[in-house]
Design an enzyme around this catalytic site. Structure first.
Site, PDB file in Angstrom:
ATOM      1  CD  GLU A  13      13.707   1.787   8.810  1.00  0.00           C
ATOM      2  OE1 GLU A  13      14.343   3.022   9.159  1.00  0.00           O
ATOM      3  OE2 GLU A  13      14.275   0.819   8.855  1.00  0.00           O
ATOM      4  CD  GLU A  54      10.110  14.199   9.956  1.00  0.00           C
ATOM      5  OE1 GLU A  54       9.380  13.667  10.269  1.00  0.00           O
ATOM      6  OE2 GLU A  54      11.028  13.368   9.299  1.00  0.00           O
ATOM      7  CE  LYS A  89      -1.867   3.058   2.157  1.00  0.00           C
ATOM      8  NZ  LYS A  89      -1.515   4.481   1.736  1.00  0.00           N
ATOM      9  CB  CYS A 119      13.389   9.861   6.600  1.00  0.00           C
ATOM     10  SG  CYS A 119      14.719   9.088   5.565  1.00  0.00           S
TER      11      CYS A 119
HETATM   12  P1  NAD Z   1       2.544   9.012   6.631  1.00  0.00           P
HETATM   13  O1  NAD Z   1       2.837   8.664   8.055  1.00  0.00           O
HETATM   14  O2  NAD Z   1       1.490  10.221   6.830  1.00  0.00           O
HETATM   15  O3  NAD Z   1       1.962   8.032   5.756  1.00  0.00           O
HETATM   16  C1  NAD Z   1       2.934   7.090   5.375  1.00  0.00           C
HETATM   17  C2  NAD Z   1       2.214   5.932   4.855  1.00  0.00           C
HETATM   18  O4  NAD Z   1       1.112   5.414   5.780  1.00  0.00           O
HETATM   19  C3  NAD Z   1       1.011   6.374   3.602  1.00  0.00           C
HETATM   20  O5  NAD Z   1       1.077   5.138   2.699  1.00  0.00           O
HETATM   21  C4  NAD Z   1      -0.194   6.419   4.234  1.00  0.00           C
HETATM   22  O6  NAD Z   1      -1.249   6.147   3.539  1.00  0.00           O
HETATM   23  C5  NAD Z   1       0.021   5.225   5.413  1.00  0.00           C
HETATM   24  N1  NAD Z   1      -0.878   5.405   6.426  1.00  0.00           N
HETATM   25  C6  NAD Z   1      -1.445   6.506   7.035  1.00  0.00           C
HETATM   26  N2  NAD Z   1      -2.258   6.121   8.121  1.00  0.00           N
HETATM   27  C7  NAD Z   1      -2.355   4.924   8.045  1.00  0.00           C
HETATM   28  C8  NAD Z   1      -2.718   3.876   9.127  1.00  0.00           C
HETATM   29  N3  NAD Z   1      -3.657   4.279  10.073  1.00  0.00           N
HETATM   30  N4  NAD Z   1      -2.543   2.582   8.673  1.00  0.00           N
HETATM   31  C9  NAD Z   1      -1.958   2.224   7.846  1.00  0.00           C
HETATM   32  N5  NAD Z   1      -1.117   3.126   6.952  1.00  0.00           N
HETATM   33  C10 NAD Z   1      -1.647   4.463   7.168  1.00  0.00           C
HETATM   34  O7  NAD Z   1       4.028   9.722   6.300  1.00  0.00           O
HETATM   35  P2  NAD Z   1       4.259  10.538   4.833  1.00  0.00           P
HETATM   36  O8  NAD Z   1       3.917  11.968   5.158  1.00  0.00           O
HETATM   37  O9  NAD Z   1       3.768   9.787   3.693  1.00  0.00           O
HETATM   38  O10 NAD Z   1       5.890  10.398   5.000  1.00  0.00           O
HETATM   39  C11 NAD Z   1       6.523  11.222   5.815  1.00  0.00           C
HETATM   40  C12 NAD Z   1       7.192  10.643   6.795  1.00  0.00           C
HETATM   41  O11 NAD Z   1       8.020   9.526   6.563  1.00  0.00           O
HETATM   42  C13 NAD Z   1       8.474  11.579   7.449  1.00  0.00           C
HETATM   43  O12 NAD Z   1       8.181  11.537   8.881  1.00  0.00           O
HETATM   44  C14 NAD Z   1       9.630  10.997   7.368  1.00  0.00           C
HETATM   45  O13 NAD Z   1      10.636  11.165   8.130  1.00  0.00           O
HETATM   46  C15 NAD Z   1       9.220   9.577   7.349  1.00  0.00           C
HETATM   47  N6  NAD Z   1      10.486   8.645   6.508  1.00  0.00           N
HETATM   48  C16 NAD Z   1      11.178   7.879   7.000  1.00  0.00           C
HETATM   49  C17 NAD Z   1      12.039   6.964   6.357  1.00  0.00           C
HETATM   50  C18 NAD Z   1      13.170   6.221   7.071  1.00  0.00           C
HETATM   51  O14 NAD Z   1      13.632   5.621   6.326  1.00  0.00           O
HETATM   52  N7  NAD Z   1      12.932   6.271   8.353  1.00  0.00           N
HETATM   53  C19 NAD Z   1      12.251   7.312   4.994  1.00  0.00           C
HETATM   54  C20 NAD Z   1      11.266   8.092   4.451  1.00  0.00           C
HETATM   55  C21 NAD Z   1      10.223   8.866   5.187  1.00  0.00           C
END
Ligand code: NAD
Length: 494
Positions: free
Chosen positions: A248, A383, A173, A282
């Site tokens: 992550e 962040e 997803k 990230c």
């Molecule tokens: P997000 O948490 O809003 O969404 C990430 C994913 O989770 C999306 O596919 C979203 O649809 C899904 N999601 C949201 N709510 C959910 C739920 N209740 N159940 C299941 N899935 C759900 O994050 P984002 O805005 O897409 O990404 C940005 C974040 O990702 C930043 O905090 C960044 O630091 C982090 N990130 C971390 C890494 C790493 O390697 N640690 C890498 C890339 C991004």
């Protein structure tokens, strides 16, 4: 339109949902895709469960599973330009960066493709010639893979490649904002011959299409990359069925600059650390922690160069960085900067949208530098995930380490110094999962990636990344079975 891939077939959203994908650089319509709900994800989970339980994929020799990944890497090379364009349109980032990402993605597929065959387990010495023991790695089962929008296909492949290499089945997803390269990936997996049900794709918003992946009892592992708040929800939900969980999450990554570093190099990397991909990384170096005696000169030079950064869309060859992903994210960055200023931060540059009329339809925000932020303030703690650099100062090595570790995150950090032993000492003391010395951002498929503290748990990439997708099993065999007569009516003799 049939954008979902379930049980080896392309399918439409069961409830007919649709979502418009618009390019963040100018708001133009990229495409309309299917938008899933729980029912779609549950159908995908059922397909992945059935395929896993049939046992064919996990019984396929690891080398053959690896070969499939190598084949997909070749197909991706073939289609790299189309993938790069699709990714750039979804996320608004420069085409040149998406091209780099596609090369990284192919390298990741090749790494796990080759690693799969070498994961032979080991024999344990029982000390008994009539017994034999071995440790084997087995797939976990059905994996729910949830990825973010910032590096859509890269973050996805870090999960898909090891999950397949280890013999799992999966439901992917991706972020609802950036679905296209995941759809294209499934087409390549299909072309490479992935058996039906082994890889499944659903699209849609997290709480609807994503949530079943952490809730459903038929999912054995959930691997999530995204924000801290979502990660906490997923970990808590997955606990109810004791799933394996890999998270992550976000970062608030320190970039520690000592006054004995090479000035030009440190300035240059400090800019790349935060302004690459407009800070939507990230591991972005969002916290500059610079030694006091360098502060004024260093920040002056950063401001000068930040003001030269050219913003633009994916196909603007003069652009150096692009827009933010959405209007909502832009509004979040605006609130973050307003709050920082209210807390006493000093705005040195940026802090607003660009005046350039050519950029008015995109979600652009100027590279921003906030000086004199206070430790513990939200600007330092939270962040932003945007092009906003905060500046703090330190006096000596202990002070630098204390400040750099004063965060609930622990994803990545860097130290700039020309003193080789100081570099190692500071790197050893930084409580962050990746530490760069006189560099920022490089990562390697063969080296683990993952966070300390609330940046997550579990590792991606490297051999441990593959291990995340396996269960460890000890198989003990008695080679000379026979009665033991533990209870033979005799007085205790043992
Ligand atoms: P997000 O948490 O809003 O969404 C990430 C994913 O989770 C999306 O596919 C979203 O649809 C899904 N999601 C949201 N709510 C959910 C739920 N209740 N159940 C299941 N899935 C759900 O994050 P984002 O805005 O897409 O990404 C940005 C974040 O990702 C930043 O905090 C960044 O630091 C982090 N990130 C971390 C890494 C790493 O390697 N640690 C890498 C890339 C991004």
């Amino acid at each position: 339109m049939a954008d979902f891939y379930i049980d080896g077939k392309w399918a439409e959203a069961r409830e007919g949902g649709k979502r418009e994908i618009r390019c963040p650089a100018d708001g133009s319509l990229v495409a309309t895709v299917d938008e899933g709900t729980r029912a779609d994800t549950e159908a995908a989970i059922a397909a992945a469960r059935k395929a896993f339980d049939a046992g064919h994929w996990s019984a396929t020799p690891a080398a053959e599973r690896g070969d499939l990944l190598l084949k997909v890497a070749g197909l991706l090379d073939r289609d790299a330009e189309a993938f790069a364009k699709a990714e750039s349109l979804d996320i608004g980032k420069r085409l040149v960066e998406s091209r780099y990402d596609m090369a990284d993605i192919a390298a990741c597929l090749r790494y796990f493709g080759k690693l799969a065959a070498n994961d032979a387990g080991r024999v344990v010495d029982t000390g008994n010639p009539d017994a034999f023991s071995r440790i084997v790695h087995e797939p976990v089962g059905v994996c729910g893979l949830i990825s973010p929008w910032n590096y859509p296909l890269l973050q996805t492949i870090w999960k898909v490649a090891p999950a397949l290499a280890a013999g799992n089945t999966f439901v992917l997803k991706p972020s609802e904002l950036t679905p296209h390269t995941s759809i294209m990936l499934m087409k390549l997996l299909e072309e490479a011959g992935l058996p039906a049900g082994v890889g499944n794709l659903v699209l849609g918003a997290g709480p609807q299409a994503g949530a079943p992946l952490s809730e459903h009892p038929d999912v054995d592992l959930v691997s999530f990359t995204g924000g801290l708040a979502t990660g906490k929800v997923i970990a808590a939900t997955a606990a109810a069925t004791v799933k394996k969980v890999a998270l992550e999450l976000g970062g608030k990554n320190p970039n520690v600059v000592f006054a004995d570093a090479d000035f030009e190099t440190a300035v240059d990397y400090a800019l790349t650390a935060i302004f690459l991909h407009s800070g939507q990384v990230c591991s972005a170096g969002a916290r500059l922690i610079v030694q006091e005696e360098w502060h004024d000169r260093f920040v002056d030079e950063l401001v000068r160069r930040a003001e030269l950064i050219r913003l633009g869309g994916p196909f603007d060859e003069h652009a150096e960085t692009g827009p933010l992903i959405s209007a909502a994210h832009l509004a979040k960055i605006e609130r973050y900067v307003e709050a920082a200023l209210a807390e006493g931060a000093v705005l040195r540059t940026g802090g607003k949208r660009p005046d350039d009329a050519a950029l008015a339809k995109g979600h652009y925000y100027l590279p921003t530098i906030l000086d004199h932020v206070k430790q513990g303030s939200s600007a330092v703690v939270d962040e932003s995930f945007g092009p906003v650099l905060t500046v703090e100062t330190f006096t000596d090595e202990d002070d630098a380490v204390r400040i750099a570790n004063d965060t609930h995150y622990g994803l990545a950090g860097a130290v700039f110094t020309n003193d080789a032993s100081r570099a190692q000492r500071v790197a050893n003391r930084l409580r962050h999962g990746t530490v760069w010395i006189n560099d920022f951002h490089p990562y390697l498929p063969q080296a683990e990636w993952g966070g300390f503290k609330q940046s997550g748990f579990g590792r991606e990439l490297g051999p441990t990344g593959l291990a995340e997708y396996t269960e460890v099993k000890h198989v003990y065999q008695n080679l000379k079975p026979g009665p033991q007569y533990w209870f033979d009516g005799e007085p205790a003799g043992r």
